[in-house]
Scaffold this motif. Structure first.
Motif, PDB file in Angstrom:
ATOM      1  N   ASP A   5      -5.278   9.829  -0.827  1.00 33.94           N
ATOM      2  CA  ASP A   5      -3.856   9.956   0.542  1.00 33.94           C
ATOM      3  C   ASP A   5      -2.892  11.335   0.249  1.00 33.94           C
ATOM      4  O   ASP A   5      -2.976  12.127  -0.884  1.00 33.94           O
ATOM      5  CB  ASP A   5      -3.152   8.967  -0.593  1.00 33.94           C
ATOM      6  CG  ASP A   5      -1.593   9.148   0.594  1.00 33.94           C
ATOM      7  OD1 ASP A   5      -1.846   9.564   2.006  1.00 33.94           O
ATOM      8  OD2 ASP A   5      -0.881   7.946  -0.024  1.00 33.94           O
ATOM      9  N   ILE A  57      -1.650   2.376  -4.531  1.00 35.71           N
ATOM     10  CA  ILE A  57      -0.582   3.133  -4.078  1.00 35.71           C
ATOM     11  C   ILE A  57       0.371   2.103  -3.616  1.00 35.71           C
ATOM     12  O   ILE A  57       0.695   1.132  -3.428  1.00 35.71           O
ATOM     13  CB  ILE A  57      -1.146   3.807  -2.719  1.00 35.71           C
ATOM     14  CG1 ILE A  57      -1.913   4.301  -3.108  1.00 35.71           C
ATOM     15  CG2 ILE A  57       0.164   4.642  -2.190  1.00 35.71           C
ATOM     16  CD1 ILE A  57      -2.275   5.327  -4.087  1.00 35.71           C
ATOM     17  N   ALA A  58       1.438   1.966  -4.635  1.00 38.16           N
ATOM     18  CA  ALA A  58       2.523   1.226  -4.568  1.00 38.16           C
ATOM     19  C   ALA A  58       3.989   2.332  -4.501  1.00 38.16           C
ATOM     20  O   ALA A  58       4.143   4.145  -4.474  1.00 38.16           O
ATOM     21  CB  ALA A  58       2.861   1.080  -5.568  1.00 38.16           C
ATOM     22  N   ARG A  59       4.849   1.870  -2.995  1.00 44.43           N
ATOM     23  CA  ARG A  59       5.774   2.246  -2.278  1.00 44.43           C
ATOM     24  C   ARG A  59       7.342   1.426  -3.393  1.00 44.43           C
ATOM     25  O   ARG A  59       7.138   0.437  -3.141  1.00 44.43           O
ATOM     26  CB  ARG A  59       5.715   2.417  -0.672  1.00 44.43           C
ATOM     27  CG  ARG A  59       4.739   2.800  -0.501  1.00 44.43           C
ATOM     28  CD  ARG A  59       5.052   2.935   1.353  1.00 44.43           C
ATOM     29  NE  ARG A  59       3.356   3.564   1.634  1.00 44.43           N
ATOM     30  CZ  ARG A  59       2.866   4.612   1.827  1.00 44.43           C
ATOM     31  NH1 ARG A  59       4.021   5.534   1.638  1.00 44.43           N
ATOM     32  NH2 ARG A  59       1.921   4.578   2.520  1.00 44.43           N
ATOM     33  N   SER A  60       8.159   2.073  -3.596  1.00 47.88           N
ATOM     34  CA  SER A  60       9.511   2.090  -3.821  1.00 47.88           C
ATOM     35  C   SER A  60      10.357   3.015  -3.054  1.00 47.88           C
ATOM     36  O   SER A  60      10.373   3.768  -2.979  1.00 47.88           O
ATOM     37  CB  SER A  60       9.359   1.955  -5.612  1.00 47.88           C
ATOM     38  OG  SER A  60       9.401   3.049  -5.477  1.00 47.88           O
ATOM     39  N   THR A  61      11.979   1.774  -2.919  1.00 54.12           N
ATOM     40  CA  THR A  61      12.842   2.807  -1.934  1.00 54.12           C
ATOM     41  C   THR A  61      14.175   2.810  -3.178  1.00 54.12           C
ATOM     42  O   THR A  61      14.182   1.696  -4.124  1.00 54.12           O
ATOM     43  CB  THR A  61      13.699   1.530  -1.419  1.00 54.12           C
ATOM     44  OG1 THR A  61      11.928   1.614  -0.152  1.00 54.12           O
ATOM     45  CG2 THR A  61      15.121   2.396  -1.042  1.00 54.12           C
TER      46      THR A  61
END
Length: 85
Positions: A5, A57-61
């Motif tokens: 990525d 792969i972790a997405r966080s707000t």
């Protein structure tokens, strides 16, 4: 499909190569058997091995500083609890 990525290395310095984080799952199984007595008792063998490597792969707000300040100001007022009649 197997490329890294591009956002994963956004803050890396040139020449600093890091690996993609991943979760590895290894599961193995063995069974053994065969004929022991003719037409009465049997023997068999079986082997199974599974190796799975999944990228993590972790997405966080993350709340903004203004939102955090707003929430902290609301806590003395009841924390956003609506009173019932």
């Amino acid at each position: 499909m197997n490329a890294t990525d591009e956002f994963l290395h956004a803050n890396d310095t040139p020449g600093n190569i890091t690996k993609k984080p991943r979760s590895t799952v290894n599961q193995f199984g063995v069974s053994v058997g065969g004929p022991i007595r003719k037409n009465k008792l049997f023997f068999f063998a079986h082997y199974e091995g599974i190796r799975i490597a999944l990228p993590i792969i972790a997405r966080s707000t993350v709340p903004s500083a203004a939102y955090e300040q707003y929430v902290l100001q609301q806590l003395p007022l009841g924390g956003g609890i609506i009173p019932t009649r």
